[in-house]
Design a protein around this motif. Structure first.
Motif, PDB file in Angstrom:
ATOM      1  N   GLU A   1      -7.336 -33.111 -32.071  1.00 47.08           N
ATOM      2  CA  GLU A   1      -7.655 -33.782 -30.807  1.00 47.08           C
ATOM      3  C   GLU A   1      -8.804 -33.085 -30.087  1.00 47.08           C
ATOM      4  O   GLU A   1      -9.584 -33.722 -29.375  1.00 47.08           O
ATOM      5  N   ALA A   2      -8.893 -31.760 -30.257  1.00 50.36           N
ATOM      6  CA  ALA A   2     -10.010 -31.024 -29.653  1.00 50.36           C
ATOM      7  C   ALA A   2     -11.334 -31.432 -30.295  1.00 50.36           C
ATOM      8  O   ALA A   2     -12.362 -31.523 -29.617  1.00 50.36           O
ATOM      9  N   VAL A   3     -11.308 -31.674 -31.596  1.00 49.87           N
ATOM     10  CA  VAL A   3     -12.517 -32.162 -32.282  1.00 49.87           C
ATOM     11  C   VAL A   3     -12.958 -33.484 -31.659  1.00 49.87           C
ATOM     12  O   VAL A   3     -14.146 -33.698 -31.376  1.00 49.87           O
TER      13      VAL A   3
ATOM     14  N   LEU B   1     -14.673 -38.958  -6.263  1.00 48.70           N
ATOM     15  CA  LEU B   1     -13.690 -39.624  -7.105  1.00 48.70           C
ATOM     16  C   LEU B   1     -12.868 -38.624  -7.916  1.00 48.70           C
ATOM     17  O   LEU B   1     -13.379 -37.562  -8.296  1.00 48.70           O
ATOM     18  N   PRO B   2     -11.619 -38.967  -8.222  1.00 49.66           N
ATOM     19  CA  PRO B   2     -10.838 -38.126  -9.137  1.00 49.66           C
ATOM     20  C   PRO B   2     -11.486 -38.088 -10.518  1.00 49.66           C
ATOM     21  O   PRO B   2     -12.256 -38.984 -10.887  1.00 49.66           O
ATOM     22  N   ALA B   3     -11.169 -37.069 -11.273  1.00 46.98           N
ATOM     23  CA  ALA B   3     -11.657 -36.970 -12.648  1.00 46.98           C
ATOM     24  C   ALA B   3     -11.057 -38.084 -13.496  1.00 46.98           C
ATOM     25  O   ALA B   3     -10.004 -38.646 -13.161  1.00 46.98           O
ATOM     26  N   PRO B   4     -11.698 -38.418 -14.610  1.00 54.95           N
ATOM     27  CA  PRO B   4     -11.122 -39.419 -15.516  1.00 54.95           C
ATOM     28  C   PRO B   4      -9.861 -38.894 -16.215  1.00 54.95           C
ATOM     29  O   PRO B   4      -9.531 -37.709 -16.144  1.00 54.95           O
ATOM     30  N   ARG B   5      -9.187 -39.780 -16.894  1.00 53.01           N
ATOM     31  CA  ARG B   5      -7.995 -39.421 -17.658  1.00 53.01           C
ATOM     32  C   ARG B   5      -8.223 -39.724 -19.126  1.00 53.01           C
ATOM     33  O   ARG B   5      -8.994 -40.618 -19.483  1.00 53.01           O
ATOM     34  N   GLY B   6      -7.549 -38.957 -19.985  1.00 48.50           N
ATOM     35  CA  GLY B   6      -7.659 -39.131 -21.427  1.00 48.50           C
ATOM     36  C   GLY B   6      -6.333 -39.517 -22.044  1.00 48.50           C
ATOM     37  O   GLY B   6      -5.393 -39.898 -21.330  1.00 48.50           O
ATOM     38  N   PRO B   7      -6.188 -39.383 -23.359  1.00 47.65           N
ATOM     39  CA  PRO B   7      -4.953 -39.793 -24.033  1.00 47.65           C
ATOM     40  C   PRO B   7      -3.701 -39.077 -23.526  1.00 47.65           C
ATOM     41  O   PRO B   7      -2.602 -39.632 -23.568  1.00 47.65           O
ATOM     42  N   HIS B   8      -3.847 -37.823 -23.059  1.00 48.72           N
ATOM     43  CA  HIS B   8      -2.674 -37.073 -22.590  1.00 48.72           C
ATOM     44  C   HIS B   8      -2.480 -37.155 -21.082  1.00 48.72           C
ATOM     45  O   HIS B   8      -1.441 -36.719 -20.572  1.00 48.72           O
ATOM     46  N   GLY B   9      -3.452 -37.673 -20.344  1.00 50.19           N
ATOM     47  CA  GLY B   9      -3.315 -37.769 -18.904  1.00 50.19           C
ATOM     48  C   GLY B   9      -4.562 -37.299 -18.190  1.00 50.19           C
ATOM     49  O   GLY B   9      -5.628 -37.139 -18.789  1.00 50.19           O
ATOM     50  N   LEU B  10      -4.410 -37.071 -16.879  1.00 48.88           N
ATOM     51  CA  LEU B  10      -5.532 -36.655 -16.046  1.00 48.88           C
ATOM     52  C   LEU B  10      -5.511 -35.139 -15.922  1.00 48.88           C
ATOM     53  O   LEU B  10      -4.813 -34.571 -15.074  1.00 48.88           O
ATOM     54  N   GLY B  11      -6.252 -34.471 -16.789  1.00 55.24           N
ATOM     55  CA  GLY B  11      -6.375 -33.026 -16.696  1.00 55.24           C
ATOM     56  C   GLY B  11      -7.250 -32.647 -15.523  1.00 55.24           C
ATOM     57  O   GLY B  11      -8.318 -33.212 -15.326  1.00 55.24           O
TER      58      GLY B  11
END
Length: 438
Positions: free
Chosen positions: A227-229, A285-295
């Motif tokens: 996932e980091a890749v 604005l808040p940061a975007p979110r990815g597959p695991h959530g909003l880091g």
């Protein structure tokens, strides 16, 4: 007390000059005489730029008397505290620092403040902040003081190019990329997005606290995961739609003000000046979110008392005063650090600060929020960990190196530091006696 810096001095210059007092202080355990203010020494890693330090000294002077605020770089902070306590000649009375500055000192070098926390009553500290203040024990070693974070800033010129149906306050990373692409194309193929990738920029905090947690759920334990890749592949694409001058940007408010870019991510303190002249034309604005959530990364600062401090009673009164809602709102007005206690955000804040306050709150309260912290317990070696993320960015994004082999190589460097120090992981990675890079 030194005078305020002139209006013509840039924040970049102020940041470079702010370490001079810390250098004098760190030169030896007797260096406190260089402050010239008298009173109990309040040693802090926070508000080091000259203008920020002066604003806080003014606030402190209105709040308590007999306290002298002295700043120091993060690296020598712990060594200064340890050397004085070990020598039995503590010359400071109060400490201010981030969680990562204070937690490693818990127990042997800090006074137990469990009773003080109880005496202060219900001030509405978030439960997770109070848990952090225990540093893995059942005692409280510092009182949460303030917090800051990182958000997105966007001018109305850029908002016109949002993807159809996208909510700017609830973006996914895919939508963020689509936005950057659309804005670039609409601007004659000139990118409107900028990121702080300059020599003193904080882009490594983006990868540590935002990108990787959102894509992988972790930071260290997922550093070289599949996932980091994917996360680094994404950053390559995003960078292709960034202003190439981003490699020179330290404080994003500067290129935002000049119009070089119209959307950016950065620390709230490094964005606050951009909307000052035309606040109605800006959004935070808040940061975007990815597959695991909003880091997102919370920069949590605390107040602690060193063992055998010079004036424990004055230190406790100062902590009490600085953790009152009214004082915390004053700190928000002056230095853009947000309250750690429950405090109503007033409507008459400077417009830029109000915009940031709303964005930070939405970030923290998102149902899928993933809290990240800056590295904890690394002391003078924190720079080596930051360099891992900076070097990974340089190799993968700027030089086009193979992602898998780069992450494997950097993971070995990262693990070497963590193994030498034998430190536990920090959020969002799970607790462990010793942090292991996976």
């Amino acid at each position: 007390m030194p005078g305020m810096a002139g209006a013509g001095v840039s924040r970049r210059t102020l940041l470079r000059g702010a370490g001079l007092g810390a250098i004098a202080l760190a030169a030896g355990c007797t260096g406190f005489a260089t402050t010239g203010n008298g009173g109990m020494i309040f040693l802090s890693t926070q508000f080091r730029p000259v203008d920020e330090a002066e604003r806080f000294r003014s606030l402190l002077g209105r709040t308590v008397s007999g306290v002298s605020y002295v700043t120091i770089e993060d690296g020598p902070f712990a060594g200064q505290v340890r050397s004085q306590v070990d020598a039995g000649s503590t010359q400071m009375g109060l400490l201010g620092g981030l969680h990562g500055d204070l937690a490693p000192l818990a127990g042997d070098y800090l006074e137990d403040l469990t009773d003080l926390l109880a005496d202060l009553g219900e001030r509405g500290w978030p439960a997770e902040y109070l848990e952090l203040a225990k540093a893995g024990t059942d005692r409280t070693w510092y009182i949460p003081w303030a917090n800051a974070s990182y958000v997105l800033a966007a001018h109305t010129d850029a908002l016109e190019h949002l993807p159809p149906g996208a909510d700017p306050e609830s973006l996914t990373y895919d939508q963020f990329l689509d936005w950057a692409i659309a804005a670039r194309r609409a601007n004659g193929n000139r990118p409107m997005l900028g990121l702080p990738a300059g020599p003193e920029g904080l882009l490594h905090r983006f990868t540590q606290g935002y990108l990787l947690p959102s894509f992988t759920g972790g930071q260290m334990t997922t550093f070289r995961s599949p996932e980091a890749v994917t996360a680094w592949e994404y950053l390559r694409e995003l960078w292709a739609n960034c202003n190439p001058a981003s490699t020179t940007y330290d404080f994003m408010q500067e290129p935002l003000e000049t119009g070089e870019v119209r959307m950016a991510w950065d620390h709230v303190v490094r964005l606050v000046e951009a909307p000052e002249r035309e606040p109605r034309n800006w959004r935070m604005l808040p940061a975007p979110r990815g597959p695991h959530g909003l880091g997102y990364m919370a920069v949590v600062a605390g107040l602690a008392i060193p063992k055998n401090g010079t004036d424990p009673e004055l230190a406790r009164r100062t902590i009490d005063a600085l953790s009152r809602p009214r004082t915390q709102i004053e700190l928000l007005r002056s230095n853009s650090f947000f309250p750690a206690v429950e405090a109503e955000i007033p409507a008459d804040l400077p417009p830029a600060v109000r915009l940031e306050a709303d964005a930070v709150t939405k970030q923290q309260e998102a149902p899928d929020a993933i809290l990240s912290l800056p590295p904890v317990g690394l002391g003078t070696r924190e720079g080596e960990v930051s360099k891992v993320f900076q070097d990974s960015f340089r190799s993968i994004v700027l030089d086009g190196a193979d992602i898998r082999s780069t992450l494997d190589a950097q993971a070995r460097v990262l693990q070497g530091v963590l193994s030498d120090l034998k430190v536990p992981c920090w959020a969002p990675d799970p607790a462990a006696d010793q942090c292991e890079v996976a």
